[in-house]
Design an enzyme around this catalytic site. Structure first.
Site, short mmCIF file in Angstrom:
data_model
loop_
_atom_site.label_atom_id
_atom_site.label_comp_id
_atom_site.label_asym_id
_atom_site.label_seq_id
_atom_site.Cartn_x
_atom_site.Cartn_y
_atom_site.Cartn_z
CB CYS A 115 84.80 128.38 110.61
SG CYS A 115 86.33 128.82 109.76
CB CYS A 226 80.92 136.55 110.79
SG CYS A 226 81.47 138.18 111.28
#
Length: 230
Positions: A115, A226
């Protein structure tokens, strides 16, 4: 970029260093903002000095907090600035959600990273395309794996120089700067949200918790990133 240039840059304060880059570096420079407190400091230094040849951009993941969009809007209004926005590929998002559900990142680290890749890492490549210097708001005290960073360093993955002018600033330094210069900032910071990302993946931290504890809190990992900064 030679050693003398790097040394001169590292000796300057924030405003002077950005002005020095503006006046002496002829290739593409970008600053990526997520509208956190550190990034608002740098935005003020760029927009307040009306530096035009540092391109400011942001990544709109589509799942940001309303408060993040609010500070984005306030920044544009206060400085009369332009901030370029990059978005995830619609087909990639559609396929990911249809295959895995709306919040699959809670079920596995692999899906969370996928994601993040779709919503952040891939759009980042668009923002960095052609850039020779990437200015960031990274600070050493933000996480354990940022302690080894340097103010100016070569990013092998991105093939550019990464400039971290706030690397040795404390949170108190940042907040003092924002208040002194009346810089708009995300009101979630006043509610215990320290590191702010996408809404489903961010919570306020408790007293004594690690700076990054509010990001992907279900993963139980002190070195959570991330994929934007490795």
């Amino acid at each position: 970029m030679n050693i003398q240039f790097l040394e001169n840059l590292a000796q300057l304060n924030l405003e002077d260093s950005l002005k020095f880059l503006s006046e002496n570096f002829g290739e593409k420079m970008v600053f990526s903002t997520s509208f956190g407190i550190e990034d608002q400091v740098i935005s003020h230094a760029i927009f307040g000095q009306k530096i035009k040849n540092i391109e400011v951009f942001t990544l709109d993941t589509g799942r940001l907090f309303p408060e993040t969009y609010a500070v984005w809007d306030k920044t544009l209004l206060q400085y009369g600035a332009k901030i370029k926005s990059y978005y995830p590929n619609a087909d990639a998002i559609e396929a990911f959600v249809n295959d895995n559900g709306i919040n699959p990142f809670y079920t596995s680290i692999e899906l969370r990273k996928e994601c993040c890749s779709i919503r952040k890492v891939v759009p980042l490549q668009q923002g960095l395309k052609g850039a020779k210097i990437w200015i960031t708001g990274l600070r050493a005290e933000q996480s354990e794996n940022r302690n080894s960073l340097e103010i100016i360093q070569w990013d092998e993955q991105q093939q550019l120089f990464k400039y971290n002018p706030l690397l040795h600033w404390t949170t108190e330094d940042v907040m003092d700067y924002l208040k002194k210069n009346a810089v708009p900032y995300n009101t979630l910071h006043d509610q215990g949200f320290i590191s702010i990302g996408c809404a489903p993946c961010t919570r306020a931290i408790k007293p004594g918790e690690n700076f990054r504890a509010g990001r992907w809190w279900w993963e139980d990992n002190s070195k959570k990133e991330c994929g934007l900064h490795k």
